[in-house]
Scaffold this active site. Structure first.
Site, PDB file in Angstrom:
ATOM      1  N   LYS A 258      11.200  44.449  45.217  1.00  0.00           N
ATOM      2  CA  LYS A 258      11.780  43.296  44.525  1.00  0.00           C
ATOM      3  C   LYS A 258      10.850  42.702  43.469  1.00  0.00           C
ATOM      4  O   LYS A 258      11.290  41.968  42.590  1.00  0.00           O
ATOM      5  CB  LYS A 258      12.162  42.206  45.521  1.00  0.00           C
ATOM      6  CG  LYS A 258      13.089  42.660  46.625  1.00  0.00           C
ATOM      7  CD  LYS A 258      14.503  42.673  46.158  1.00  0.00           C
ATOM      8  CE  LYS A 258      15.436  42.996  47.321  1.00  0.00           C
ATOM      9  NZ  LYS A 258      16.809  42.801  46.979  1.00  0.00           N
TER      10      LYS A 258
ATOM     11  N   ASN B 113      12.452  38.984  50.908  1.00  0.00           N
ATOM     12  CA  ASN B 113      11.688  39.694  49.882  1.00  0.00           C
ATOM     13  C   ASN B 113      11.928  39.204  48.456  1.00  0.00           C
ATOM     14  O   ASN B 113      10.990  39.100  47.671  1.00  0.00           O
ATOM     15  CB  ASN B 113      11.951  41.195  49.964  1.00  0.00           C
ATOM     16  CG  ASN B 113      11.387  41.802  51.231  1.00  0.00           C
ATOM     17  OD1 ASN B 113      10.532  41.226  51.888  1.00  0.00           O
ATOM     18  ND2 ASN B 113      11.882  42.963  51.595  1.00  0.00           N
TER      19      ASN B 113
ATOM     20  N   SER C 237      16.462  35.177  51.849  1.00  0.00           N
ATOM     21  CA  SER C 237      15.917  35.063  53.206  1.00  0.00           C
ATOM     22  C   SER C 237      14.622  35.848  53.341  1.00  0.00           C
ATOM     23  O   SER C 237      14.093  35.979  54.431  1.00  0.00           O
ATOM     24  CB  SER C 237      16.940  35.551  54.230  1.00  0.00           C
ATOM     25  OG  SER C 237      17.259  36.907  53.981  1.00  0.00           O
TER      26      SER C 237
END
Length: 132
Positions: free
Chosen positions: A48, A75, A73
């Site tokens: 990411k 990465n 939530s």
């Protein structure tokens, strides 16, 4: 909406250069023909980082000064916090209250303001609730 051009790809590559690791392709020892790409070698341990660093790097100075915000939530939030810290801009990450604490802590350690929210509830056509 315009299609992505080769010049867009080159500009993105330049923005992430020196930040995102060029991870190798490694042959898998237990399955012939399977190759692994160890994205855990990235600075935050996930691929990411590429998108977040590219997006933050593409902001004008005026846009960047306003800061960035996302919902994640894990990465992606961590990657955006990393990218924002590198550019020195504010970042807010909205996380579900069920997000892993280790991920929330990592976002905060990178300087993010973290806002925890309850699970989303939505109604479908027949008035049933999903989630919650």
């Amino acid at each position: 909406m315009d299609l992505v051009t080769i010049d867009d790809v080159r500009a993105a590559a330049k923005r992430i250069e020196g930040v995102a690791v060029r991870t190798p392709l490694l042959p898998c020892r237990w399955a012939d023909g399977l190759w692994l790409k160890p994205e855990n070698l990235q600075p935050i341990g996930a691929f990411k980082i590429r998108g977040a660093v590219n997006a933050v790097g593409a902001l004008s100075d005026e846009q960047a000064a306003a800061g960035v915000i996302t919902h994640s939530s894990g990465n992606h939030g961590q990657a955006l916090a990393f990218a924002a810290a590198a550019r020195g801009i504010p970042v807010t990450i909205v996380v579900p209250n069920v997000a892993p604490q280790v991920k929330v802590d990592a976002m905060r350690e990178l300087g993010a303001q973290v806002l925890c929210v309850g699970a989303a509830v939505r109604t479908v056509d027949d008035d049933r609730e999903i989630g919650g």
